[in-house]
Design a protein around this motif. Structure first.
Motif, PDB file in Angstrom:
ATOM      1  N   THR A 183      14.945   1.157  -4.404  1.00  0.00           N
ATOM      2  CA  THR A 183      14.687   0.536  -3.156  1.00  0.00           C
ATOM      3  C   THR A 183      15.306   1.507  -2.236  1.00  0.00           C
ATOM      4  O   THR A 183      16.462   1.996  -2.444  1.00  0.00           O
ATOM      5  N   VAL A 232      12.793  -2.513   3.919  1.00  0.00           N
ATOM      6  CA  VAL A 232      12.875  -2.186   2.636  1.00  0.00           C
ATOM      7  C   VAL A 232      11.781  -1.530   1.947  1.00  0.00           C
ATOM      8  O   VAL A 232      10.428  -2.291   2.180  1.00  0.00           O
ATOM      9  N   ARG A 270       8.048   0.693  -7.603  1.00  0.00           N
ATOM     10  CA  ARG A 270       8.126   0.112  -8.997  1.00  0.00           C
ATOM     11  C   ARG A 270       7.143   1.376  -9.850  1.00  0.00           C
ATOM     12  O   ARG A 270       6.068   1.666  -9.676  1.00  0.00           O
ATOM     13  N   THR A 283      16.571   1.046   1.734  1.00  0.00           N
ATOM     14  CA  THR A 283      16.765  -0.015   2.776  1.00  0.00           C
ATOM     15  C   THR A 283      17.608   0.691   4.045  1.00  0.00           C
ATOM     16  O   THR A 283      18.477   1.248   3.818  1.00  0.00           O
ATOM     17  N   THR A 312      10.135  -0.403  -1.376  1.00  0.00           N
ATOM     18  CA  THR A 312      10.426  -0.768  -2.821  1.00  0.00           C
ATOM     19  C   THR A 312       9.356  -0.084  -3.587  1.00  0.00           C
ATOM     20  O   THR A 312       7.989  -0.245  -3.398  1.00  0.00           O
ATOM     21  N   VAL A 368      12.971   0.123 -10.857  1.00  0.00           N
ATOM     22  CA  VAL A 368      12.520  -0.238  -9.134  1.00  0.00           C
ATOM     23  C   VAL A 368      13.620   0.453  -8.515  1.00  0.00           C
ATOM     24  O   VAL A 368      14.950   0.624  -8.779  1.00  0.00           O
TER      25      VAL A 368
END
Length: 483
Positions: free
Chosen positions: A412, A474, A478, A414, A476, A410
């Protein structure tokens, strides 16, 4: 023969052109007619054999009862019903009837049977001139070894038997014709009701054909109704599934065409902007080269900058095209790699290129191994970081974090910017879509950065999502970990 052949072909074409229910009803009638004919023929034959056996038994019973009395009294034979009865004297191969016997005018056929009966009982069916068929039984009364003696002969007419058989045949023909007519009519009614769901589906197909599918991809009609049996229900379900598939395919094609039109329009506009700038700076460069040489370098620099912008746009377009047509050329070249190394390199490049945005990096010490293309994943992180910097004010903090959990890596990105509205979040990954809803470049890039991110992540078997509210956005990513 040619006329018969033409007639047969016309009949066959007419038969093929008739409705299915009619053909099935007449086919059932033809099959029933064959069955009725076989059953009727067997019935008539069995009845004829049965009546023949009964007549033979009656002849035998009558003669067995008379033979002892004839041996003793030498009287004339008893007349039974309308039969012919006679005692024949057989001498030297010739049979002569005794006086008082009941015989037809022409006794030769009967005499021939009597001549053969000296050796034992026998049955014959003969035709008497002018009287029809008779069933004859002859048995010896008294005979010697040299073939002489007396023979009792009885002949019963078969007219009643034949009349009975003919009446049976007539009754069967009438009954079978009535049954056949009822069967065809009732079968046609039943088949029409049974095939009504097929007619309904044909009506549905005609309704679909009457719709203008160029204007909309929606198919508002479906095959409805119940009944018809399991086979018709299966056909109805398959028909509706086919319509749903066609509707989804038309919708996908319409959406693809709309996206293609938007893509061409946006690409044309985006390419026109730098080309217009390059053309303008080229004209200024030509003027400066002749009148103000000191401005040439400035105009050349601007031309190079616009060329670089156009190159980035073209590279993104080519990448998206390769991702859409992956069967032509592999868009990514996966290998075993460490996501933490890619994230650290992307963070260093962001700090060097965007010093006005403080960056916080959270990367685990242990490696996060993936089977992916390092260059493309670096492009994903660069685009997300650049997006955070472009759409937030100077000094807005940005955070990059990498974790590994539940078999997934993961990443991210932000930022603490103003956030993205719910309406914009629905289309944020569309090509050439920009949050400012304008075609100027003052508020951002070409609108391809996040589209490239989404396409690359999906190509690697992962997902990218967005959560945004005022003060916090955010992105994200994956990706599956390497096994």
């Amino acid at each position: 023969m040619n006329r018969i052949g033409r007639w047969a072909r016309r009949w066959y074409r007419a038969w093929r052109a008739s409705r299915l229910g009619t053909r099935l009803a007449f086919g059932l009638g033809a099959l029933s007619l064959v069955v009725f004919a076989i059953v009727g023929a067997l019935t008539v034959e069995l009845m004829h054999d049965y009546l023949n056996r009964r007549l033979d038994e009656q002849l035998k019973t009558s003669q067995v009862a008379q033979v002892p009395h004839l041996r003793e009294s030498k009287d004339n034979p008893e007349v039974v019903y309308s039969w012919y009865s006679a005692v024949f004297d057989v001498r030297e191969g010739h049979a002569v009837p005794q006086p008082g016997s009941t015989l037809p005018n022409d006794v030769r056929p009967l005499a021939q049977v009597a001549e053969e009966a000296t050796s034992g009982d026998l049955f014959r069916t003969i035709a008497l001139p002018g009287q029809g068929s008779y069933r004859v039984r002859a048995c010896p009364v008294e005979t010697s070894q040299n073939g002489t003696g007396t023979v009792l002969l009885s002949a019963a007419p078969q007219a009643d038997l034949d009349n009975t058989v003919r009446q049976l045949m007539l009754i069967e023909v009438i009954a079978f014709l009535i049954a056949l007519a009822i069967l065809v009519v009732a079968g046609r009614v039943v088949l029409r009701r049974g095939l009504r769901p097929l007619s309904d589906m044909a009506g549905t197909a005609h309704d679909i054909a009457s719709h203008d599918l160029t204007a909309t991809a929606d198919l508002p009609v479906r095959a409805s109704g119940t009944g018809g049996g399991a086979e018709v229900e299966e056909l109805r379900t398959a028909f509706n599934l086919m319509l749903s598939h066609i509707e989804s395919s038309l919708a996908a094609r319409t959406e693809a065409n709309d996206r293609l039109r938007r893509f061409v329009a946006d690409a044309s506009h985006e390419l026109r902007t730098p080309l217009t700038s390059i053309r303008g700076y080229a004209d200024l460069f030509r003027y400066a080269a002749a009148n103000e040489p000191e401005e040439r370098e400035a105009h050349l620099e601007k031309i190079r900058a616009e060329t670089a912008r156009m190159s980035v746009l073209v590279d993104d377009l080519l990448l998206l095209a390769r991702l859409d047509a992956r069967d032509v050329e592999p868009p990514v070249r996966p290998q075993r790699m460490d996501l933490t190394e890619i994230a650290a390199a992307a963070a260093d490049a962001f700090r060097a290129g965007r010093p006005g945005h403080p960056l916080t990096v959270s990367i685990p010490e242990e490696p996060v191994l993936l089977h992916a293309d390092p260059a493309r994943l670096r492009q994903v992180l660069d685009n997300l970081l650049a997006n955070a910097a472009v759409h937030t004010a100077e000094g807005t903090p940005v955070e990059l974090a990498v974790t590994a959990t539940d078999g997934m890596a993961v990443a991210t990105v932000t930022d603490a910017g103003p956030g993205i509205s719910a309406e914009d979040q629905q289309r944020i990954f569309d090509r050439f879509y920009r949050v400012d809803n304008s075609r100027t470049r003052a508020a951002g890039g070409t609108g391809l950065g996040l589209s490239v991110v989404h396409s690359l992540v999906v190509e690697h078997g992962g997902t990218v999502s967005l959560e945004s509210r005022p003060g916090r956005t955010v992105f994200t990513v994956r990706l599956p970990l390497s096994s």
